[in-house]
Design a protein around this motif. Structure first.
Motif, PDB file in Angstrom:
ATOM      1  N   SER A   8      -0.711 -10.126   2.151  1.00 47.86           N
ATOM      2  CA  SER A   8      -0.672 -10.258   0.686  1.00 47.86           C
ATOM      3  C   SER A   8      -1.705  -9.351   0.023  1.00 47.86           C
ATOM      4  CB  SER A   8      -0.881 -11.712   0.278  1.00 47.86           C
ATOM      5  OG  SER A   8      -2.132 -12.188   0.742  1.00 47.86           O
ATOM      6  N   GLU A   9      -2.882  -9.242   0.618  1.00 43.67           N
ATOM      7  CA  GLU A   9      -3.910  -8.344   0.075  1.00 43.67           C
ATOM      8  C   GLU A   9      -3.513  -6.884   0.260  1.00 43.67           C
ATOM      9  OE1 GLU A   9      -7.662  -9.335   1.868  1.00 43.67           O
ATOM     10  OE2 GLU A   9      -7.619 -11.374   1.070  1.00 43.67           O
ATOM     11  N   ALA A  10      -2.982  -6.562   1.416  1.00 45.03           N
ATOM     12  CA  ALA A  10      -2.597  -5.174   1.699  1.00 45.03           C
ATOM     13  C   ALA A  10      -1.500  -4.700   0.744  1.00 45.03           C
ATOM     14  CB  ALA A  10      -2.145  -5.045   3.149  1.00 45.03           C
ATOM     15  N   PHE A  11      -0.483  -5.541   0.529  1.00 43.34           N
ATOM     16  CA  PHE A  11       0.583  -5.163  -0.403  1.00 43.34           C
ATOM     17  C   PHE A  11       0.060  -5.057  -1.832  1.00 43.34           C
ATOM     18  CE2 PHE A  11       3.626  -6.489   2.961  1.00 43.34           C
ATOM     19  CZ  PHE A  11       4.442  -5.363   2.943  1.00 43.34           C
ATOM     20  N   LYS A  32       3.711  -0.026   9.422  1.00 38.40           N
ATOM     21  CA  LYS A  32       3.740   0.547   8.080  1.00 38.40           C
ATOM     22  C   LYS A  32       4.140  -0.546   7.089  1.00 38.40           C
ATOM     23  CE  LYS A  32       5.258   4.929  10.083  1.00 38.40           C
ATOM     24  NZ  LYS A  32       6.369   5.906  10.178  1.00 38.40           N
ATOM     25  N   LEU A  33       3.554  -0.496   5.914  1.00 39.06           N
ATOM     26  CA  LEU A  33       3.901  -1.416   4.834  1.00 39.06           C
ATOM     27  C   LEU A  33       4.566  -0.612   3.735  1.00 39.06           C
ATOM     28  CD1 LEU A  33       0.652  -3.572   4.507  1.00 39.06           C
ATOM     29  CD2 LEU A  33       2.562  -3.829   6.109  1.00 39.06           C
ATOM     30  N   LEU A  53      10.777  -5.914   8.982  1.00 41.43           N
ATOM     31  CA  LEU A  53      10.382  -7.317   8.851  1.00 41.43           C
ATOM     32  C   LEU A  53      10.160  -7.591   7.373  1.00 41.43           C
ATOM     33  CD1 LEU A  53       9.299 -10.117   9.731  1.00 41.43           C
ATOM     34  CD2 LEU A  53       7.088  -9.015  10.113  1.00 41.43           C
ATOM     35  N   LEU A  54      10.981  -8.472   6.803  1.00 44.67           N
ATOM     36  CA  LEU A  54      10.871  -8.768   5.379  1.00 44.67           C
ATOM     37  C   LEU A  54       9.773  -9.795   5.150  1.00 44.67           C
ATOM     38  CD1 LEU A  54      11.964  -8.286   2.538  1.00 44.67           C
ATOM     39  CD2 LEU A  54      13.532 -10.197   2.934  1.00 44.67           C
ATOM     40  N   VAL A  55       8.810  -9.441   4.303  1.00 41.83           N
ATOM     41  CA  VAL A  55       7.696 -10.322   3.968  1.00 41.83           C
ATOM     42  C   VAL A  55       8.003 -11.101   2.695  1.00 41.83           C
ATOM     43  CG1 VAL A  55       5.248 -10.395   3.329  1.00 41.83           C
ATOM     44  CG2 VAL A  55       6.031  -8.847   5.137  1.00 41.83           C
ATOM     45  N   SER A  56       8.501 -10.415   1.661  1.00 43.68           N
ATOM     46  CA  SER A  56       8.871 -11.100   0.416  1.00 43.68           C
ATOM     47  C   SER A  56      10.028 -10.366  -0.242  1.00 43.68           C
ATOM     48  CB  SER A  56       7.673 -11.182  -0.537  1.00 43.68           C
ATOM     49  OG  SER A  56       7.341  -9.909  -1.033  1.00 43.68           O
ATOM     50  N   GLY A  57      10.719 -11.082  -1.112  1.00 43.16           N
ATOM     51  CA  GLY A  57      11.881 -10.519  -1.791  1.00 43.16           C
ATOM     52  C   GLY A  57      13.144 -10.749  -0.983  1.00 43.16           C
ATOM     53  N   VAL A  87      18.612  -1.740   1.005  1.00 42.53           N
ATOM     54  CA  VAL A  87      18.815  -2.063  -0.404  1.00 42.53           C
ATOM     55  C   VAL A  87      17.982  -3.302  -0.716  1.00 42.53           C
ATOM     56  CG1 VAL A  87      20.481  -2.701  -2.190  1.00 42.53           C
ATOM     57  CG2 VAL A  87      21.177  -1.154  -0.344  1.00 42.53           C
ATOM     58  N   ALA A  88      16.990  -3.156  -1.611  1.00 42.52           N
ATOM     59  CA  ALA A  88      16.181  -4.291  -2.053  1.00 42.52           C
ATOM     60  C   ALA A  88      16.932  -5.002  -3.176  1.00 42.52           C
ATOM     61  CB  ALA A  88      14.824  -3.812  -2.532  1.00 42.52           C
ATOM     62  N   LEU A  89      16.834  -6.326  -3.192  1.00 40.96           N
ATOM     63  CA  LEU A  89      17.618  -7.126  -4.125  1.00 40.96           C
ATOM     64  C   LEU A  89      16.732  -8.002  -5.012  1.00 40.96           C
ATOM     65  CD1 LEU A  89      20.193  -8.189  -1.400  1.00 40.96           C
ATOM     66  CD2 LEU A  89      20.545  -6.449  -3.138  1.00 40.96           C
ATOM     67  N   PRO A  90      16.077  -7.573  -6.051  1.00 39.31           N
ATOM     68  CA  PRO A  90      15.932  -6.188  -6.500  1.00 39.31           C
ATOM     69  C   PRO A  90      14.706  -5.500  -5.894  1.00 39.31           C
ATOM     70  CG  PRO A  90      15.026  -7.616  -8.177  1.00 39.31           C
ATOM     71  CD  PRO A  90      15.559  -8.513  -7.069  1.00 39.31           C
ATOM     72  N   THR A  91      13.753  -6.305  -5.365  1.00 40.56           N
ATOM     73  CA  THR A  91      12.570  -5.715  -4.744  1.00 40.56           C
ATOM     74  C   THR A  91      12.304  -6.389  -3.410  1.00 40.56           C
ATOM     75  OG1 THR A  91      11.045  -7.265  -5.819  1.00 40.56           O
ATOM     76  CG2 THR A  91      11.479  -5.186  -6.977  1.00 40.56           C
ATOM     77  N   ALA A  92      11.497  -5.730  -2.581  1.00 38.06           N
ATOM     78  CA  ALA A  92      11.157  -6.293  -1.269  1.00 38.06           C
ATOM     79  C   ALA A  92       9.840  -5.699  -0.800  1.00 38.06           C
ATOM     80  CB  ALA A  92      12.264  -5.981  -0.264  1.00 38.06           C
ATOM     81  N   GLU A  93       9.078  -6.502  -0.060  1.00 34.12           N
ATOM     82  CA  GLU A  93       7.896  -6.025   0.640  1.00 34.12           C
ATOM     83  C   GLU A  93       8.213  -6.112   2.117  1.00 34.12           C
ATOM     84  OE1 GLU A  93       4.306  -7.097  -2.447  1.00 34.12           O
ATOM     85  OE2 GLU A  93       4.758  -8.560  -0.874  1.00 34.12           O
ATOM     86  N   VAL A  94       8.059  -4.979   2.817  1.00 35.55           N
ATOM     87  CA  VAL A  94       8.574  -4.846   4.173  1.00 35.55           C
ATOM     88  C   VAL A  94       7.503  -4.289   5.105  1.00 35.55           C
ATOM     89  CG1 VAL A  94      10.375  -3.728   5.571  1.00 35.55           C
ATOM     90  CG2 VAL A  94      10.875  -4.404   3.213  1.00 35.55           C
TER      91      VAL A  94
END
Length: 124
Positions: A8-11, A32-33, A53-57, A87-94
Motif C-alpha cells: 500500500s505504501e509502495a503504490f 514490478k509494481l 497478481l492483482l492487489v486492488s481494483g 484491461v483495468a476495470l477501470p483501474t488496477a494495482e498489479v
C-alpha cells in the motif's frame, strides 16, 4: 540487506499508469509494481512468461480465445508467446513477476506506452 515492502505504501509513491516500477530483484526476475487504467495494447512476449497478481481494483486479461478476470488476491501466469491485452476495470494495482529484460509492450516496442528503462521504486 533485507528490505520489507509494504504494498500500500509502495503504490502510494507513484501515480503514473502503464509504467512498471522495480520493487525488488529475485534471481533473474524482477518484482514490478504497476498501476493500470483502461485498456493496454495487444502484445506477446516471445521469451518470457509473466505473472500478474492483482492487489486492488479489477483486471481482465484478454486472450485470443477468451479472457481471465482477476479479483484482488488472485493471479494468472501468461505463458510466453501468448497474445494478450490487460484491461483495468477501470483501474488496477498489479504486482508483476517477470524476467528483468521483459519489455512492458513485448512484441510492440514502438507503442507510445513502451517503457524501456524502468525506475526503481526507491528512486521514484
Amino acid at each position: 540487506m533485507l528490505q520489507k515492502v509494504v504494498l500500500s505504501e509502495a503504490f502510494g509513491r507513484f501515480s503514473d499508469t502503464w509504467s512498471p516500477k522495480i520493487a525488488g530483484d529475485i534471481n533473474d526476475l524482477q518484482v514490478k509494481l504497476a498501476k493500470f487504467e483502461g485498456e493496454f495494447v495487444w502484445h506477446h512476449h516471445d521469451d518470457e512468461d509473466e505473472l500478474f497478481l492483482l492487489v486492488s481494483g479489477a483486471l481482465r486479461i484478454e486472450l485470443e480465445d477468451g479472457a481471465v478476470e482477476l479479483s484482488p488476491g488472485e493471479f494468472v501466469i501468461i505463458p510466453r508467446g501468448t497474445e494478450h491485452r490487460p484491461v483495468a476495470l477501470p483501474t488496477a494495482e498489479v504486482v508483476l513477476l517477470e524476467p528483468a529484460a521483459t519489455l512492458n509492450t513485448g512484441s510492440r516496442p514502438d507503442d507510445e506506452r513502451t517503457v524501456s528503462e524502468l525506475q526503481r521504486l526507491d528512486a521514484v
